[in-house]
Enzyme design. Structure first.
Site, PDB file in Angstrom:
ATOM      1  N   ASP A   1      -0.539  -6.861   6.190  1.00 40.07           N
ATOM      2  CA  ASP A   1       0.662  -6.176   5.697  1.00 40.07           C
ATOM      3  C   ASP A   1       0.863  -4.872   6.472  1.00 40.07           C
ATOM      4  O   ASP A   1       1.870  -4.179   6.284  1.00 40.07           O
ATOM      5  CB  ASP A   1       0.641  -5.977   4.176  1.00 40.07           C
TER       6      ASP A   1
ATOM      7  N   ASP B   1      -2.265 -11.456   4.538  1.00 37.76           N
ATOM      8  CA  ASP B   1      -2.335 -10.473   3.458  1.00 37.76           C
ATOM      9  C   ASP B   1      -1.336 -10.827   2.380  1.00 37.76           C
ATOM     10  O   ASP B   1      -0.172 -11.136   2.678  1.00 37.76           O
ATOM     11  CB  ASP B   1      -1.935  -9.086   4.008  1.00 37.76           C
TER      12      ASP B   1
ATOM     13  N   LYS C   1      -5.679 -12.708   1.761  1.00 37.79           N
ATOM     14  CA  LYS C   1      -6.498 -11.497   1.554  1.00 37.79           C
ATOM     15  C   LYS C   1      -5.866 -10.659   0.445  1.00 37.79           C
ATOM     16  O   LYS C   1      -4.643 -10.440   0.441  1.00 37.79           O
ATOM     17  CB  LYS C   1      -6.612 -10.692   2.852  1.00 37.79           C
TER      18      LYS C   1
ATOM     19  N   GLU D   1      -6.417  -6.980  -1.938  1.00 42.45           N
ATOM     20  CA  GLU D   1      -7.089  -5.682  -2.002  1.00 42.45           C
ATOM     21  C   GLU D   1      -7.592  -5.413  -3.421  1.00 42.45           C
ATOM     22  O   GLU D   1      -6.903  -5.709  -4.396  1.00 42.45           O
ATOM     23  CB  GLU D   1      -6.131  -4.564  -1.583  1.00 42.45           C
TER      24      GLU D   1
ATOM     25  N   GLU E   1     -13.036  -1.150   4.504  1.00 43.54           N
ATOM     26  CA  GLU E   1     -12.226  -0.230   5.316  1.00 43.54           C
ATOM     27  C   GLU E   1     -12.583   1.226   5.011  1.00 43.54           C
ATOM     28  O   GLU E   1     -12.628   1.639   3.835  1.00 43.54           O
ATOM     29  CB  GLU E   1     -10.726  -0.481   5.036  1.00 43.54           C
TER      30      GLU E   1
HETATM   31  O1  KIV Z   1      -3.053  -5.089   7.058  1.00 44.70           O
HETATM   32  C1  KIV Z   1      -4.018  -4.935   7.812  1.00 44.70           C
HETATM   33  O2  KIV Z   1      -3.869  -4.768   9.029  1.00 44.70           O
HETATM   34  C2  KIV Z   1      -5.351  -4.929   7.226  1.00 44.70           C
HETATM   35  C3  KIV Z   1      -6.504  -4.607   8.130  1.00 44.70           C
HETATM   36  C4  KIV Z   1      -6.503  -3.156   8.428  1.00 44.70           C
HETATM   37  C5  KIV Z   1      -7.781  -5.023   7.566  1.00 44.70           C
HETATM   38  O3  KIV Z   1      -5.505  -5.151   6.075  1.00 44.70           O
END
Ligand code: KIV
Length: 266
Positions: free
Chosen positions: A46, A85, A114, A116, A184
């Site tokens: 994202d 994401d 993914k 968070e 991160e």
């Molecule tokens: O959105 C993204 O680029 C990420 C990475 C920084 C892991 O989540």
């Protein structure tokens, strides 16, 4: 044809001590280049909001926007594991909505999603997604969708209490069924502790050298970001090359040096 990377491959590589290499991509040509360069995991992050869409944070990115970029990236990938994401609000509110939205991204070509955080709704969503066959990569530490809660892009897990909470969150996402975990902006020693504790691979960004793999934002690596970051290394200056190519083109058109006969038709 090199071996296709799957979620199982990553777990095997952790056991074998082979490091995982991951990068973001947002379009067909860079996805193809990443795949051809042997990158193991390509993430449609994202961060597309910051890198491609000119947003200040990742919060405005919508499911439709990420799906659009995912479909382009899908076309460029053969070997790498393709992860996408889930944007802010597409999960974390209701579990059925989260599962449905994840399913939509899988239908658009993702091989994993993914998420968070490790709040209870996120943990429940991970369980529900894994139950219907959607692999989940978790993401802890500085989670950019919570940037306003953190009050800036600051290193997380520095106090003993915060480090302990992150370790517990890491164990919770593993128990919920995540197949890997992005860490991160956390201290390297904490990332090492988490990596040694978990059986699933950790993939770090600004989390030091002891993770099972590394992920970077493509634009930070190739010199297309406006800023430089301590956690990133610029391996190329593509932005400068594009600007100078365009300046040269403009100059040649104005001077009548382009096009020549070579570029013209009789
Ligand atoms: O959105 C993204 O680029 C990420 C990475 C920084 C892991 O989540």
């Amino acid at each position: 044809m090199p071996e296709k990377v799957t979620t199982r491959t990553l777990i095997r590589w952790k056991q074998d001590g082979r490091r995982i290499v991951s990068v973001t991509a947002y379009d067909y040509p860079t996805a193809k280049l990443a795949d051809e360069a042997g990158i193991d995991v390509v993430l449609v992050g994202d961060s597309v909001g910051n890198t491609m869409l000119g947003y200040e944070t990742t919060l405005p990115v919508t499911l439709a926007e990420i799906e659009h970029h995912l479909r382009a990236v899908r076309k460029g990938i053969k070997r790498a594991l393709l992860v996408v994401d889930m944007p802010f609000l597409s999960y974390g509110v209701s579990v059925p909505d989260a599962v449905y939205n994840a399913g939509r991204l899988m239908q658009a070509g993702a091989e994993a999603v993914k998420l968070e955080g490790a709040t209870e709704p996120v943990l429940q969503s991970i369980r529900a997604m894994v139950d219907i066959g959607i692999p989940v990569m978790a993401h802890l530490g500085l989670t950019p969708q919570s940037i306003h809660k953190f009050g800036g892009y600051v290193v997380q897990g520095r106090s003993e209490q915060a480090a302990e909470a992150l370790l517990q969150a890491a164990q919770a996402v593993q128990e919920a069924g995540a197949f890997s975990l992005v860490l991160e902006l956390i201290p390297a020693t904490l990332a090492q502790r988490i990596t040694q504790t978990l059986t699933i691979p950790t993939i770090g960004i600004g989390a030091g050298p002891f993770c099972d793999g590394q992920i970077q934002v493509l634009h930070d690596l190739i010199g297309l970001s406006e800023q430089t970051y301590k956690h990133a290394k610029r391996y190329a200056e593509v932005g400068q090359q594009i600007r100078s190519a365009l300046e040269q083109y403009a100059q040649e058109v104005r001077e009548g040096a382009f096009p020549t006969e070579e570029h013209s038709f009789r």
